[in-house]
Structure formats: structure tokens, C-alpha cells
Design a protein around this motif. Sequence first.
Motif, PDB file in Angstrom:
ATOM      1  N   ALA A  39     -12.480  -9.711   8.225  1.00 47.25           N
ATOM      2  CA  ALA A  39     -11.300  -9.358   9.021  1.00 47.25           C
ATOM      3  C   ALA A  39     -10.457  -8.334   8.285  1.00 47.25           C
ATOM      4  CB  ALA A  39     -10.474 -10.612   9.309  1.00 47.25           C
ATOM      5  N   GLY A  40      -9.991  -7.306   9.011  1.00 47.18           N
ATOM      6  CA  GLY A  40      -9.179  -6.276   8.388  1.00 47.18           C
ATOM      7  C   GLY A  40      -9.940  -5.399   7.419  1.00 47.18           C
ATOM      8  N   GLY A  41     -11.233  -5.219   7.647  1.00 47.48           N
ATOM      9  CA  GLY A  41     -12.058  -4.453   6.718  1.00 47.48           C
ATOM     10  C   GLY A  41     -11.578  -3.032   6.506  1.00 47.48           C
ATOM     11  N   LEU A  42     -11.158  -2.360   7.588  1.00 48.97           N
ATOM     12  CA  LEU A  42     -10.632  -0.998   7.453  1.00 48.97           C
ATOM     13  C   LEU A  42      -9.380  -0.973   6.581  1.00 48.97           C
ATOM     14  CD1 LEU A  42     -11.019   0.437  11.074  1.00 48.97           C
ATOM     15  CD2 LEU A  42     -12.194   1.230   9.017  1.00 48.97           C
ATOM     16  N   LEU A  43      -8.522  -1.970   6.757  1.00 44.26           N
ATOM     17  CA  LEU A  43      -7.266  -2.021   6.017  1.00 44.26           C
ATOM     18  C   LEU A  43      -7.506  -2.287   4.539  1.00 44.26           C
ATOM     19  CD1 LEU A  43      -5.259  -4.256   8.536  1.00 44.26           C
ATOM     20  CD2 LEU A  43      -5.851  -1.831   8.699  1.00 44.26           C
ATOM     21  N   LEU A  44      -8.346  -3.252   4.245  1.00 43.58           N
ATOM     22  CA  LEU A  44      -8.626  -3.595   2.857  1.00 43.58           C
ATOM     23  C   LEU A  44      -9.343  -2.453   2.141  1.00 43.58           C
ATOM     24  CD1 LEU A  44      -9.757  -7.306   3.332  1.00 43.58           C
ATOM     25  CD2 LEU A  44      -7.568  -6.476   2.431  1.00 43.58           C
ATOM     26  N   GLY A  45     -10.216  -1.760   2.852  1.00 44.32           N
ATOM     27  CA  GLY A  45     -10.880  -0.608   2.251  1.00 44.32           C
ATOM     28  C   GLY A  45      -9.903   0.487   1.896  1.00 44.32           C
ATOM     29  N   GLN A  46      -8.940   0.747   2.789  1.00 44.31           N
ATOM     30  CA  GLN A  46      -7.934   1.767   2.511  1.00 44.31           C
ATOM     31  C   GLN A  46      -7.087   1.393   1.308  1.00 44.31           C
ATOM     32  OE1 GLN A  46      -8.062   4.425   4.724  1.00 44.31           O
ATOM     33  NE2 GLN A  46      -6.819   5.530   3.245  1.00 44.31           N
ATOM     34  N   LEU A  47      -6.713   0.125   1.211  1.00 44.48           N
ATOM     35  CA  LEU A  47      -5.920  -0.334   0.071  1.00 44.48           C
ATOM     36  C   LEU A  47      -6.696  -0.203  -1.238  1.00 44.48           C
ATOM     37  CD1 LEU A  47      -3.313  -1.658  -0.961  1.00 44.48           C
ATOM     38  CD2 LEU A  47      -4.375  -3.879  -0.523  1.00 44.48           C
ATOM     39  N   ALA A  48      -7.971  -0.553  -1.205  1.00 42.89           N
ATOM     40  CA  ALA A  48      -8.794  -0.445  -2.408  1.00 42.89           C
ATOM     41  C   ALA A  48      -8.879   1.005  -2.880  1.00 42.89           C
ATOM     42  CB  ALA A  48     -10.191  -0.998  -2.132  1.00 42.89           C
ATOM     43  N   GLY A  49      -9.044   1.941  -1.951  1.00 42.29           N
ATOM     44  CA  GLY A  49      -9.094   3.349  -2.325  1.00 42.29           C
ATOM     45  C   GLY A  49      -7.795   3.826  -2.931  1.00 42.29           C
ATOM     46  N   GLY A  50      -6.651   3.425  -2.346  1.00 38.80           N
ATOM     47  CA  GLY A  50      -5.359   3.825  -2.879  1.00 38.80           C
ATOM     48  C   GLY A  50      -5.116   3.313  -4.287  1.00 38.80           C
ATOM     49  N   VAL A  51      -5.481   2.065  -4.527  1.00 41.48           N
ATOM     50  CA  VAL A  51      -5.307   1.487  -5.863  1.00 41.48           C
ATOM     51  C   VAL A  51      -6.192   2.200  -6.876  1.00 41.48           C
ATOM     52  CG1 VAL A  51      -5.666  -0.596  -7.244  1.00 41.48           C
ATOM     53  CG2 VAL A  51      -4.553  -0.764  -5.020  1.00 41.48           C
ATOM     54  N   ALA A  52      -7.429   2.493  -6.506  1.00 43.64           N
ATOM     55  CA  ALA A  52      -8.344   3.176  -7.424  1.00 43.64           C
ATOM     56  C   ALA A  52      -7.817   4.556  -7.809  1.00 43.64           C
ATOM     57  CB  ALA A  52      -9.728   3.289  -6.791  1.00 43.64           C
ATOM     58  N   ALA A  53      -7.300   5.307  -6.834  1.00 37.38           N
ATOM     59  CA  ALA A  53      -6.755   6.639  -7.124  1.00 37.38           C
ATOM     60  C   ALA A  53      -5.526   6.542  -8.024  1.00 37.38           C
ATOM     61  CB  ALA A  53      -6.405   7.351  -5.822  1.00 37.38           C
ATOM     62  N   ALA A  54      -4.667   5.573  -7.767  1.00 42.14           N
ATOM     63  CA  ALA A  54      -3.476   5.409  -8.591  1.00 42.14           C
ATOM     64  C   ALA A  54      -3.848   5.091 -10.037  1.00 42.14           C
ATOM     65  CB  ALA A  54      -2.586   4.313  -8.013  1.00 42.14           C
ATOM     66  N   LEU A  55      -4.830   4.223 -10.224  1.00 46.56           N
ATOM     67  CA  LEU A  55      -5.254   3.868 -11.583  1.00 46.56           C
ATOM     68  C   LEU A  55      -5.813   5.077 -12.321  1.00 46.56           C
ATOM     69  CD1 LEU A  55      -6.935   0.393 -10.940  1.00 46.56           C
ATOM     70  CD2 LEU A  55      -4.732   0.845 -12.051  1.00 46.56           C
ATOM     71  N   GLY A  94       0.818  -1.209   0.000  1.00 46.25           N
ATOM     72  CA  GLY A  94       0.000   0.000   0.000  1.00 46.25           C
ATOM     73  C   GLY A  94       0.852   1.260   0.000  1.00 46.25           C
ATOM     74  N   GLY A  95       1.996   1.209   0.703  1.00 46.59           N
ATOM     75  CA  GLY A  95       2.930   2.335   0.673  1.00 46.59           C
ATOM     76  C   GLY A  95       3.527   2.540  -0.697  1.00 46.59           C
TER      77      GLY A  95
END
Length: 410
Positions: free
Chosen positions: A174-190, A127-128
Amino acid sequence: MTAASAPTRGFARDTLSLAAGLGGAQALGWAVLPLWSRLFSPGEFAVWGLWLSVVAVVSTVLLLRYDTCIVISRDDAEARAVLRLCLRLALWGGIALALLAWALPEAALQALGLSALAAWLPLAVLGGAVAAATAAWLAWANRQRAYARVTAARLVLAGVAAAAGSVFGLWGVAGGLLLGQLAGGVAAALLLARERGSAEGVAAAARRHVQAPRYLWPSALLDTVTQQLPRALAVAWFSVPVAGQFSLAWRVAAIPVLTLAGAAGTVFYERFANVASGDRAAARTLLLRTWRAFALIGVLPTALLLLWGEPLFAALFGDRWAPAGALAAVLMPMLWAMLVSSPTSGALIVLGLQKWSLVFGIAMLLYRPVALWWGAQQGSLAMGLALWAAAEIVAIVLYNRLLLRALRPA
């Protein structure tokens, strides 16, 4: 039209354009927090805070601050070469660090204060890497003054993270907050990935801007690490539930401040670089007007949280989060000072004062952990945060005195 008024008016217009998008992004984040505070426990918020800290540190580590050179490159060809350099650093460096994180033993995780992340750490590192690539593309968009694209990317990141985190939380993933943050980061990068840079001249561009990794990167890394340390140290020195309270307080009080300051800093850096090269008086005027504007913006939210932090948090997020409101009140004087100063921090680079960045970085590395350590000895996170805030305000005042001295009339 004077030299001072033109860049100032342009600065205000472009800042407002970015602020509109940031306001929407923040509104999305705020809209889901009352739901998240009921779906996720303080412990899960603490782990989320650690995730965000790892993302911020890894992004800074990977880019070596070459992203700051995209805006000030002498032409678009060189800027494209620097962009390609940043993307390579993000990709290959991110893979290498993720493998290292996967191989870390439990003892090392505990020593770093990251044991709560456990198996999520390699994914946080990736994610970083995504955040590093996004930062490079945002710098390119800033050079092109494509502020609509920047705004869209921030809205997509916030919207996807909010939606995904909420769905995962409702499903009990499990880890819903983490996975949501990762999904948002990937979408913005794309969304931003339309420009890939140029492989031609990458080595030459890296050599020409060698001051970035030599002077800016160490201080930026120190600043990022020490800024993220409180969340890790809160887990290590206090408790996971207390750290979760701090994580929500930071999310509500600090993230909007730092996001707005970052958006304004994006515009200020480009404007100040153009003005300072030819007219130091106009540059000083732009600096002072920016300080005054953001001081006024911060008055109302600072007063609200100082006076009614606990009841506001209890009403919005539930009674169990009232302690987070008390912590937010302690942080607000420091955050107000950050809101005033952070948008103009790029002036230090433009004025050739990079060597001072390392000095302030080392100071932050000392006083931030020491403040929290003292709070831990007294059994009070609020006391540690108050000491941190006082030291931070002193550092900000000294930092800005350097800028004023460099811009004083000959």
C-alpha cells in the motif's frame, strides 16, 4: 573573448553538464512509467500527485527562501551560516508541521482537499522537510559549482524512487508510489549531506538577507501553492480517476520541462548575478540567448504532444491512459512558455525587482483556481486547463517585459 561570450559559453557548458544528469534521471522516471501505469490505478496516481504537491509546498514553507541567499552571500563563511539556518528550518519546522498534520481532523483534510492522503499526510510533510534540506544543499553545491554532485544527487533520487516504487508495486505494498518517492528523497539528501554549515553568524546572516522571507518567500509560496492547486482541485472538483489522468499528464509533460528549467536556472542565476553587476548589456545578451535556446529545445516535444498526445499515451501506458494524452496536449503551449521563461526567473532577484514577485504571485493565486473552477462548472477539466494555460502565458509575457525594461540601454 568578450564579456558576453565568456559567461554564455560557461553557462552552456555547465547547463549541458546538469542536463546530462537530468536526462538520465528523467530516463529512469520514464522507464518505469509504463510499468507503473499498469501496476497502479489512476486513483493511486492521483494520491501520488497530492503527495508531490504537499512535498513542494512544505519545502517552500520551511525554507523562507533563504536557500536563494546561499549563492549570493558575500563570502563562504556567510554562505555556511545561511546553509545552517536552512537546515535548522527544515529539521525543526518539518517536525512541527508533521505533528500538526497528524493532529488535523478529517473535516480539515477535506477542506484542504487532502483527504485522499489521509494517514500518509504526516509522512508527506516529513518528505517536504527532506526536500527542503536537499534544496539548501543543492544551493551550496551551486555556489561551489559542484555540478557533478548535483547531477549525482538527481540521479540517485530518480533511481532509488524508480526502483523502490517498482518493487513496492510488484509486491502490492500500500502506498508504493509514495514510499518509493520518500526513499529517493532521503537517498539524495544523504548524498549531499557532507556540508553542515556553520552555527557562527547565523542570526547576522538571517538579518542581512531578510529580504528573502520579506519579499521572495510570500510570492514563492503563492506560486508553489497555486502551481500545486490544480492537482488538489482536480480531486476535489472532478473525480479521483480524472485527477489521476491529470497526474500522469503532468508527470510526463510538465516534470521534464520544470526539471530542465530548474537545472538551467541554477546555472543562469549564478552567471547572471556575476554579469549584471558590471555589464547590463552582457546581461541582456545572456538573457535573450537563453530564451532563444530553450524556445528551440521545446519545439519538437510541444509539436509531438499537440498533434499525437492521445495515441502516444495509449501506446506507452495502456489504452485507459489515452485521456491523459489529451490533457497533456492542452498543457503544452503553457509548458513551452514556462521552459523559455523559468530558467531566467532568477533575474528578477538580481535586478532588485523582488516586489513584483508578490504581485505575480497574487495574480496566480486568482487565475489558476478560477480557471479550474470554470472548467468544473462546464464539467471539463480540459477546458479548465486551457484557461489556466492562456492566463499563464499572458503572465509570463508581462513578467519578462519587466526584465527587458530593467536591462534596456540608458
